[in-house]
Design a protein around this motif. Structure first.
Motif, PDB file in Angstrom:
ATOM      1  N   THR A  55       0.832  -1.204   0.000  1.00 44.64           N
ATOM      2  CA  THR A  55       0.000   0.000   0.000  1.00 44.64           C
ATOM      3  C   THR A  55       0.865   1.252   0.000  1.00 44.64           C
ATOM      4  O   THR A  55       0.539   2.247  -0.663  1.00 44.64           O
ATOM      5  N   THR A  56       1.959   1.244   0.727  1.00 44.10           N
ATOM      6  CA  THR A  56       2.865   2.390   0.739  1.00 44.10           C
ATOM      7  C   THR A  56       3.541   2.557  -0.614  1.00 44.10           C
ATOM      8  O   THR A  56       3.719   3.689  -1.102  1.00 44.10           O
ATOM      9  N   ARG A  57       3.910   1.455  -1.241  1.00 43.94           N
ATOM     10  CA  ARG A  57       4.500   1.558  -2.587  1.00 43.94           C
ATOM     11  C   ARG A  57       3.482   2.129  -3.567  1.00 43.94           C
ATOM     12  O   ARG A  57       3.825   2.911  -4.460  1.00 43.94           O
ATOM     13  N   GLN A  58       2.208   1.722  -3.412  1.00 45.43           N
ATOM     14  CA  GLN A  58       1.156   2.293  -4.249  1.00 45.43           C
ATOM     15  C   GLN A  58       1.032   3.793  -4.002  1.00 45.43           C
ATOM     16  O   GLN A  58       0.827   4.572  -4.941  1.00 45.43           O
ATOM     17  N   ALA A  59       1.166   4.213  -2.749  1.00 51.71           N
ATOM     18  CA  ALA A  59       1.099   5.641  -2.429  1.00 51.71           C
ATOM     19  C   ALA A  59       2.188   6.410  -3.175  1.00 51.71           C
ATOM     20  O   ALA A  59       1.940   7.503  -3.697  1.00 51.71           O
ATOM     21  N   ALA A  60       3.391   5.844  -3.231  1.00 49.42           N
ATOM     22  CA  ALA A  60       4.488   6.504  -3.939  1.00 49.42           C
ATOM     23  C   ALA A  60       4.201   6.591  -5.434  1.00 49.42           C
ATOM     24  O   ALA A  60       4.469   7.632  -6.080  1.00 49.42           O
ATOM     25  N   VAL A  61       3.662   5.524  -5.995  1.00 48.31           N
ATOM     26  CA  VAL A  61       3.315   5.525  -7.423  1.00 48.31           C
ATOM     27  C   VAL A  61       2.263   6.592  -7.723  1.00 48.31           C
ATOM     28  O   VAL A  61       2.375   7.347  -8.704  1.00 48.31           O
ATOM     29  N   GLU A  62       1.229   6.662  -6.894  1.00 48.70           N
ATOM     30  CA  GLU A  62       0.166   7.640  -7.113  1.00 48.70           C
ATOM     31  C   GLU A  62       0.691   9.062  -6.954  1.00 48.70           C
ATOM     32  O   GLU A  62       0.331   9.961  -7.733  1.00 48.70           O
ATOM     33  N   LEU A  63       1.525   9.293  -5.970  1.00 49.15           N
ATOM     34  CA  LEU A  63       2.087  10.635  -5.774  1.00 49.15           C
ATOM     35  C   LEU A  63       2.889  11.061  -6.992  1.00 49.15           C
ATOM     36  O   LEU A  63       2.730  12.182  -7.503  1.00 49.15           O
ATOM     37  N   ASP A  64       3.723  10.172  -7.483  1.00 50.12           N
ATOM     38  CA  ASP A  64       4.541  10.494  -8.659  1.00 50.12           C
ATOM     39  C   ASP A  64       3.660  10.739  -9.873  1.00 50.12           C
ATOM     40  O   ASP A  64       3.863  11.709 -10.634  1.00 50.12           O
ATOM     41  N   GLN A  65       2.659   9.877 -10.077  1.00 51.08           N
ATOM     42  CA  GLN A  65       1.789  10.003 -11.251  1.00 51.08           C
ATOM     43  C   GLN A  65       1.095  11.358 -11.294  1.00 51.08           C
ATOM     44  O   GLN A  65       1.097  12.044 -12.330  1.00 51.08           O
ATOM     45  N   PHE A  66       0.503  11.767 -10.177  1.00 55.33           N
ATOM     46  CA  PHE A  66      -0.308  12.986 -10.210  1.00 55.33           C
ATOM     47  C   PHE A  66       0.531  14.254 -10.089  1.00 55.33           C
ATOM     48  O   PHE A  66       0.135  15.301 -10.602  1.00 55.33           O
ATOM     49  N   LEU A  67       1.701  14.189  -9.447  1.00 58.37           N
ATOM     50  CA  LEU A  67       2.590  15.351  -9.485  1.00 58.37           C
ATOM     51  C   LEU A  67       3.072  15.594 -10.906  1.00 58.37           C
ATOM     52  O   LEU A  67       3.177  16.745 -11.350  1.00 58.37           O
ATOM     53  N   ARG A  68       3.370  14.528 -11.635  1.00 57.84           N
ATOM     54  CA  ARG A  68       3.795  14.692 -13.029  1.00 57.84           C
ATOM     55  C   ARG A  68       2.663  15.305 -13.859  1.00 57.84           C
ATOM     56  O   ARG A  68       2.897  16.216 -14.665  1.00 57.84           O
ATOM     57  N   GLN A  69       1.433  14.803 -13.668  1.00 55.59           N
ATOM     58  CA  GLN A  69       0.315  15.375 -14.432  1.00 55.59           C
ATOM     59  C   GLN A  69       0.126  16.847 -14.091  1.00 55.59           C
ATOM     60  O   GLN A  69      -0.100  17.671 -14.970  1.00 55.59           O
ATOM     61  N   SER A  70       0.213  17.167 -12.819  1.00 56.10           N
ATOM     62  CA  SER A  70       0.004  18.548 -12.406  1.00 56.10           C
ATOM     63  C   SER A  70       1.100  19.460 -12.930  1.00 56.10           C
ATOM     64  O   SER A  70       0.822  20.579 -13.384  1.00 56.10           O
ATOM     65  N   GLY A  71       2.333  18.996 -12.907  1.00 49.88           N
ATOM     66  CA  GLY A  71       3.442  19.836 -13.330  1.00 49.88           C
ATOM     67  C   GLY A  71       3.728  19.798 -14.811  1.00 49.88           C
ATOM     68  O   GLY A  71       4.672  20.448 -15.274  1.00 49.88           O
ATOM     69  N   GLY A  72       2.926  19.044 -15.577  1.00 48.35           N
ATOM     70  CA  GLY A  72       3.167  18.948 -17.009  1.00 48.35           C
ATOM     71  C   GLY A  72       4.442  18.190 -17.323  1.00 48.35           C
ATOM     72  O   GLY A  72       5.155  18.527 -18.286  1.00 48.35           O
ATOM     73  N   ILE A  73       4.738  17.175 -16.531  1.00 47.75           N
ATOM     74  CA  ILE A  73       5.980  16.415 -16.686  1.00 47.75           C
ATOM     75  C   ILE A  73       5.666  15.093 -17.371  1.00 47.75           C
ATOM     76  O   ILE A  73       4.719  14.398 -16.995  1.00 47.75           O
ATOM     77  N   ALA A  74       6.450  14.737 -18.355  1.00 42.66           N
ATOM     78  CA  ALA A  74       6.231  13.476 -19.059  1.00 42.66           C
ATOM     79  C   ALA A  74       6.350  12.309 -18.088  1.00 42.66           C
ATOM     80  O   ALA A  74       7.163  12.320 -17.157  1.00 42.66           O
ATOM     81  N   SER A  75       5.528  11.289 -18.321  1.00 46.06           N
ATOM     82  CA  SER A  75       5.497  10.145 -17.404  1.00 46.06           C
ATOM     83  C   SER A  75       6.814   9.395 -17.382  1.00 46.06           C
ATOM     84  O   SER A  75       7.128   8.702 -16.410  1.00 46.06           O
ATOM     85  N   ASP A  76       7.627   9.505 -18.434  1.00 44.07           N
ATOM     86  CA  ASP A  76       8.898   8.785 -18.478  1.00 44.07           C
ATOM     87  C   ASP A  76      10.095   9.692 -18.248  1.00 44.07           C
ATOM     88  O   ASP A  76      11.240   9.278 -18.397  1.00 44.07           O
ATOM     89  N   ALA A  77       9.845  10.955 -17.869  1.00 45.16           N
ATOM     90  CA  ALA A  77      10.965  11.869 -17.624  1.00 45.16           C
ATOM     91  C   ALA A  77      11.691  11.455 -16.354  1.00 45.16           C
ATOM     92  O   ALA A  77      11.065  11.286 -15.306  1.00 45.16           O
ATOM     93  N   PRO A  78      13.003  11.286 -16.400  1.00 50.02           N
ATOM     94  CA  PRO A  78      13.728  10.832 -15.209  1.00 50.02           C
ATOM     95  C   PRO A  78      13.886  11.965 -14.196  1.00 50.02           C
ATOM     96  O   PRO A  78      13.930  13.145 -14.551  1.00 50.02           O
ATOM     97  N   ALA A  79      13.968  11.581 -12.932  1.00 48.83           N
ATOM     98  CA  ALA A  79      14.249  12.555 -11.882  1.00 48.83           C
ATOM     99  C   ALA A  79      15.756  12.655 -11.709  1.00 48.83           C
ATOM    100  O   ALA A  79      16.464  11.640 -11.723  1.00 48.83           O
ATOM    101  N   ALA A  80      16.243  13.876 -11.587  1.00 49.42           N
ATOM    102  CA  ALA A  80      17.682  14.059 -11.394  1.00 49.42           C
ATOM    103  C   ALA A  80      18.102  13.482 -10.048  1.00 49.42           C
ATOM    104  O   ALA A  80      17.378  13.583  -9.059  1.00 49.42           O
ATOM    105  N   ALA A  81      19.260  12.870 -10.030  1.00 46.61           N
ATOM    106  CA  ALA A  81      19.742  12.268  -8.796  1.00 46.61           C
ATOM    107  C   ALA A  81      19.899  13.304  -7.696  1.00 46.61           C
ATOM    108  O   ALA A  81      19.744  13.010  -6.516  1.00 46.61           O
ATOM    109  N   ASP A  82      20.214  14.535  -8.084  1.00 45.54           N
ATOM    110  CA  ASP A  82      20.403  15.600  -7.105  1.00 45.54           C
ATOM    111  C   ASP A  82      19.207  16.532  -7.036  1.00 45.54           C
ATOM    112  O   ASP A  82      19.345  17.714  -6.717  1.00 45.54           O
TER     113      ASP A  82
END
Length: 775
Positions: A55-82
């Motif tokens: 359930t916690t892993r699902q929470a992380a997936v959902e957070l990432d999915q909707f932050l990307r949609q909100s910010g106009g970020i492509a679903s496959d855009a990588p996050a910078a390590a820093d």
């Protein structure tokens, strides 16, 4: 000794005010602004423990999915390590290292299963919740409350465009109803994402592991005596386990609650089931749905001591719960407060491991539209809530929200929901389940009502007007203003103190109580005009126009019923185009039921095509007694022959003969013909002349539990005594038949009365070629 605070120094008053505020809201803190997107690039990293639950892993997936949609970020855009922003989802070694003080701070808050905490620092946010759903709820709380995301329906959502959100330095959020927040409707149960995103819980939504499951409930949720102690398995060897009725043990009766062996057996069965299903925590102890109550001296004495026939039910529940707690104190024993066992016991308090689910009395005799504290029909229920709140540590409410015999018809209750929720919260209710149309899509406003309930179950202090406008704007766009007026129109009429909406109400909103009509001609006309305006405004968007037409199904249903002459005080015409639109909406949305249990929509669709007047000239005979001792044998008997010269005897031995009657309206009723429940029947005969052999459709509806139709001596329809329900539903049943040239005899045989006999019958007769005549 109490003191008058008004005499205290101002500094002391201020000190106490601040202290109480901190105690009541220990989780408040300053807001921190966090940036999660930069020029359409990911500027955050999500941190989850390697061993985090699913359930916690699902929470992380959902957070990432909707932050990307909100910010106009492509679903496959990588996050910078820093990446500057760290988002900690759930507890983890990395979070402990980054915020070492947080673990103790959260532990002090004693988070429940659904609670969560936010902890924000510059460029960091932790979302940590109780197990199993707390962290997932926290993610949806952030996205919904902080970012403005909405999941209105399974197919309509709103994800606002943003690159920042604010979060508190430290804040704990808890739902108003900790134990249960459930919307028992087809739409909610069919979509686990919708249920989880709107922070519903428990297994009415059938949540799986990913969405916060597994189910904590074992077996059926109500009427479980036969499930645990089946008479087929035990009655022959232990008839003493069952109720004493008329001096004999009866296998169809409720259990004998006073027999200690029964409580011991019941508890042992639950404990064994818990060993086989360790994930389950709730087990139901609930009588079967009938009133055959044990008459033994011990049961009667308990009832007398506890103030009513439900006394032994609650005493027995406590006995089972006590035995279970001795072996496994983590298990919860659930029972309803319903029917003849709705009242709290006078002397007993429920065991700490007992859940009582109090059923709102709006099915037949109560009211489901008014706020409970303001309705003249519900003072006794209000008192029951208050007393049960003191008697049970866990009090839940079963809240009915639809018209069970008219799923499509309006049930105005939106504005009373938050008022009632606040009343329940303030009287120690810890769980609430609202039941709507659960068997099929198509319940009137089911999606709106479900979304509204979910928001208010989390926080009943939210402004209902703001929430309804939010939903209408998000789902209906430009058509929202007239639709809001439409909903307000319905609610204003339902708010009339003389109008009471029961859940098994007939089409104009009355059942079990005499009250004013919900529907008026003026109201139906105004509603029609507002829906016309909504369609006009939605014309430029096919998706929104389709949603408006779907909402309109309810008023079209009302108009169709009125066009058949069966809605008191309303006249309406329904064009072939409107009927076609109703058929289209039913097919498009996959609707299979238009009423509870037996209301298969095929019969309703057929009735849309049936035209012509109802039979209004009848001969009637009855009520007559069911003479065989066995009900099944009586049900299998053929109806009496039509013979105006023959004399019959009623239940009192008085003579009866066939008598002629003519109805002024479409309904065949039987004033002053009360009959005896399950023991009498009524027989009627109508005659129709046909100019030639022809095929037709016979439509029937009735209020009775045993009903047969015979055409020219051949049975063409049967609704058996054990399977039918005594709810009036005009044109519910459509039967293809063949009429012969000349005179045709239609005989209706109605047995097993409920409160009254009512019936409608007609043949498809669009050209007026059939003639209803007297023999």
């Amino acid at each position: 000794m109490t003191q008058n605070w008004k005499k205290w120094p101002d500094s002391m008053v201020l000190w106490w005010a601040v202290t109480l505020y901190v105690l009541a809201f220990p989780a408040m803190g300053e807001e921190v602004t966090l940036t999660f997107a930069d020029d359409s690039q990911v500027s955050y990293n999500i941190v989850v423990a390697e061993d985090a639950v699913i359930t916690t892993r699902q929470a992380a997936v959902e957070l990432d999915q909707f932050l990307r949609q909100s910010g106009g970020i492509a679903s496959d855009a990588p996050a910078a390590a820093d990446a500057a922003l760290r988002l900690y989802v759930g507890g983890s070694p990395a979070l402990d290292a980054a915020m070492p003080e947080l673990a103790d701070k959260i532990a002090a808050q004693k988070l429940g299963d659904d609670d969560y905490a936010f902890c924000a620092r510059p460029n960091a946010l932790a979302i940590v919740g109780g197990s199993p759903r707390g962290t997932l709820n926290g993610v949806y709380g952030l996205l919904g409350d902080r970012l403005g995301c909405r999941w209105y329906t399974a197919t309509v959502s709103r994800i606002p465009k943003a690159k920042q959100f604010t979060a508190p330095e430290f804040q704990v959020e808890r739902p108003a109803f900790q134990d249960q927040r459930a919307f028992y409707a087809f739409e909610a149960m069919a979509d686990q994402d919708w249920a989880a995103r709107n922070r519903c819980n428990l297994d009415w939504a059938k949540l799986d592991d990913v969405h916060g499951g597994p189910s904590v409930w074992y077996g059926p949720h109500y009427h479980t005596y036969d499930y645990w102690i089946n008479p087929n398995d035990y009655f022959e060897a232990h008839p003493e386990y069952w109720g004493l009725i008329g001096g004999q043990r009866n296998r169809s009766a409720q259990l004998c609650h006073a027999n200690p062996d029964v409580a011991e057996l019941f508890a042992s069965k639950i404990l064994k089931a818990s060993e086989e299903h360790p994930e389950a925590r709730i087990f139901t102890v609930c009588p079967m749905d009938h009133h055959l109550i044990c008459e033994c001296d011990t049961c009667k004495a308990i009832d007398a001591r506890e103030g009513g026939t439900g006394g032994t039910v609650m005493w027995f529940t406590n006995e089972v719960a006590r035995r279970v707690a001795e072996k496994n104190p983590k298990l919860l024993i659930h029972n309803a407060a319903y029917s003849y066992y709705i009242d709290p016991p006078k002397t007993s308090k429920m065991q700490p491991n007992v859940i009582i689910m109090l059923c709102v009395p709006s099915l037949w005799y109560g009211c489901g539209s008014h706020a409970v504290e303001k309705c003249e029909l519900l003072p006794k229920y209000v008192q029951q809530v208050k007393v049960w709140g003191e008697k049970a540590d866990r009090l839940w409410i079963w809240y009915y929200a639809t018209r069970f015999v008219h799923y499509f018809a309006p049930m105005p209750n939106l504005w009373s929901i938050p008022v009632n929720y606040r009343f329940y919260r303030d009287h120690h209710v810890t769980g609430l389940m609202m039941q709507s149309s659960y068997e099929s899509p198509g319940g009137e406003l089911a999606e709106l009502r479900g979304w509204l309930c979910a928001q208010l179950l989390w926080d009943p202090n939210r402004d209902v007007d703001v929430l309804i406008r939010d939903y209408l704007d998000g789902v209906y766009g430009p058509a929202a203003p007239p639709l809001l007026k439409y909903l307000q129109l319905l609610q204003a009429r339902a708010d009339d103190p003389q109008v009471h909406m029961t859940n098994y109400a007939s089409i104009n909103g009355y059942a079990g109580v005499e009250c004013g009509d919900f529907l008026t001609q003026e109201m139906v006309d105004e509603a029609d005009a507002l829906l016309n305006e909504a369609e006009r405004l939605a014309a430029g968007d096919a998706a929104i126009l389709g949603r408006v037409k779907y909402m309109r199904l309810g008023m079209n249903y009302i108009k169709f019923k009125a066009s058949q002459g069966v809605v008191r005080g309303i006249m309406a015409e329904v064009t072939p185009e409107v009927k076609e639109e109703m058929c289209r909406q039913i097919a498009e949305h996959g609707i299979t039921k238009h009423r509870e249990f037996t209301g298969l929509v095929e019969g309703f669709l057929t009735s849309l095509k049936v035209e012509g007047p109802f039979i209004t000239r009848w001969w009637q005979l009855g009520p007559l007694p069911l003479t065989p001792d066995e009900l099944a044998a009586a049900m299998a008997a053929e109806p009496p022959a039509f013979d105006t010269e023959k004399t019959f005897n009623n239940a009192d031995g008085q003579p009866l003969r066939w008598e002629r009657r003519a109805e002024s309206g479409p309904k065949l009723d039987f004033p002053n013909k009360t009959g005896r429940l399950d023991k009498d029947y009524m027989c009627v005969v109508g005659f129709v002349d046909a100019p030639e052999d022809m095929k037709s459709t016979l439509t029937l509806s009735y209020v009775t539990r045993g009903f047969q139709a015979w055409l020219n001596g051949v049975q063409v329809y049967e609704d058996g005594a054990e399977t039918s329900w005594p709810f009036l539903e005009t044109d519910m049943n459509a039967v293809p038949v063949e009429l012969k040239k000349g005179r045709n005899e239609l005989k209706l045989w109605m047995r097993k009365t409920h409160r009254e006999w009512d019936a409608f019958a007609r043949f498809d007769n669009p050209n007026g070629i059939l003639k209803n005549v007297y023999e």
